[in-house]
Design a protein around this motif. Structure first.
Motif, PDB file in Angstrom:
ATOM      1  N   THR A  90       0.850  -1.194   0.000  1.00 31.31           N
ATOM      2  CA  THR A  90       0.000   0.000   0.000  1.00 31.31           C
ATOM      3  C   THR A  90       0.885   1.243   0.000  1.00 31.31           C
ATOM      4  O   THR A  90       1.793   1.359   0.820  1.00 31.31           O
ATOM      5  N   PRO A  91       0.643   2.177  -0.919  1.00 33.76           N
ATOM      6  CA  PRO A  91       1.491   3.383  -0.961  1.00 33.76           C
ATOM      7  C   PRO A  91       1.432   4.167   0.337  1.00 33.76           C
ATOM      8  O   PRO A  91       0.368   4.290   0.955  1.00 33.76           O
ATOM      9  N   ASP A  92       2.567   4.687   0.763  1.00 37.32           N
ATOM     10  CA  ASP A  92       2.662   5.501   1.970  1.00 37.32           C
ATOM     11  C   ASP A  92       2.138   6.903   1.668  1.00 37.32           C
ATOM     12  O   ASP A  92       2.571   7.552   0.709  1.00 37.32           O
ATOM     13  N   ARG A  93       1.196   7.406   2.475  1.00 37.95           N
ATOM     14  CA  ARG A  93       0.580   8.711   2.232  1.00 37.95           C
ATOM     15  C   ARG A  93       1.289   9.841   2.985  1.00 37.95           C
ATOM     16  O   ARG A  93       0.805  10.964   3.020  1.00 37.95           O
ATOM     17  N   THR A  94       2.459   9.564   3.559  1.00 37.22           N
ATOM     18  CA  THR A  94       3.210  10.591   4.282  1.00 37.22           C
ATOM     19  C   THR A  94       3.871  11.567   3.301  1.00 37.22           C
ATOM     20  O   THR A  94       4.520  11.132   2.348  1.00 37.22           O
ATOM     21  N   ARG A 129       6.955   7.747  -6.334  1.00 42.76           N
ATOM     22  CA  ARG A 129       6.329   8.658  -5.363  1.00 42.76           C
ATOM     23  C   ARG A 129       4.985   9.141  -5.907  1.00 42.76           C
ATOM     24  O   ARG A 129       4.725   9.093  -7.112  1.00 42.76           O
ATOM     25  N   LEU A 175       3.856  12.764  -1.923  1.00 39.19           N
ATOM     26  CA  LEU A 175       3.794  11.784  -0.840  1.00 39.19           C
ATOM     27  C   LEU A 175       4.840  10.686  -1.058  1.00 39.19           C
ATOM     28  O   LEU A 175       5.338  10.482  -2.169  1.00 39.19           O
ATOM     29  N   THR A 176       5.162   9.969   0.015  1.00 39.46           N
ATOM     30  CA  THR A 176       6.196   8.937  -0.031  1.00 39.46           C
ATOM     31  C   THR A 176       5.897   7.881  -1.085  1.00 39.46           C
ATOM     32  O   THR A 176       6.796   7.406  -1.781  1.00 39.46           O
ATOM     33  N   THR A 202       5.392   4.507  -3.090  1.00 38.65           N
ATOM     34  CA  THR A 202       6.124   3.250  -3.004  1.00 38.65           C
ATOM     35  C   THR A 202       7.402   3.383  -3.821  1.00 38.65           C
ATOM     36  O   THR A 202       7.368   3.285  -5.062  1.00 38.65           O
TER      37      THR A 202
END
Length: 213
Positions: A4-8, A29, A163-164, A166
């Motif tokens: 799951t892609p990081d939303r940070t 990203r 966002l971060t 993957t």
């Protein structure tokens, strides 16, 4: 299993590095464009690095101007320029302040808000073409000069954030000459892309524009 892609949001420190480190690290990203109609999210698949003071292909090679001022920092801001009298292109400023380096966002996969992107890209034959090329990417996201200087590192909702996502493993990242860059700047292998990704734009060498008789 797909991660799951990081939303940070990416930090200012991420962008405050040499452009040739930042550029390949941007692949995978997530770029989020917030519009009144809803968000559009794009997974970056192709970028190009430009290093002002040492790079004849850079807009900042000959110094600061009203057009390129954002490139001189601070890092983590958007540099938007207008080209060929009809298209906008989007860059992310990186490196130490006053260095004038930036990464051109060349292509990406729309992963959210495709219906909004389709309305702006009526000529796209399929969703893989929505952001396949820097002008198409900016058009699909509704990016123009009003967004020049936008800070993508702030925690609150802004028109553009990165966002971060993957990050892409290094063995899946390819590099080669930049597209359409003339002269001494054309030899740098500073275009980076995800191997075998269908949204990556085709390479084209620079073709001099003919003068009208």
């Amino acid at each position: 299993m797909i991660a799951t892609p990081d939303r940070t949001p990416l930090s200012r420190e991420f962008f405050d590095r040499p452009v040739l480190e930042v550029a390949p690290d941007l692949l995978g990203r997530t770029l989020v464009r917030t519009t009144p109609d809803g968000p559009i999210a794009l997974r970056l698949t192709e970028v190009e690095a430009y290093d002002g003071p040492t790079d004849p292909g850079s807009h900042a090679y000959r110094g600061r101007t009203a057009r390129n001022g954002v490139m001189f920092g601070p890092p983590g801001h958007v540099y938007v320029y207008f080209t060929y009298g009809m298209w906008f292109c989007m860059n992310l400023v990186c490196g130490p302040e006053d260095r004038a380096s930036a990464v051109l966002l060349r292509a990406g996969e729309i992963v959210e808000g495709a219906e909004l992107a389709r309305k702006r890209r009526l000529s796209a034959r399929n969703d893989k073409e929505l952001a396949k090329g820097p002008a198409r990417l900016a058009t699909a996201l509704g990016v123009d000069r009003t967004l020049n200087g936008t800070d993508v590192c702030t925690p609150e909702d802004t028109p553009l954030r990165v966002l971060t996502g993957t990050p892409v493993p290094s063995d899946q990242v390819l590099n080669g000459p930049r597209t359409g860059v003339a002269g001494d700047g054309g030899v740098h292998p500073w275009r980076f892309w995800i191997a075998n990704d269908p949204t990556v734009s085709p390479y084209r060498a620079h073709v001099p524009r003919r003068r009208r008789s």
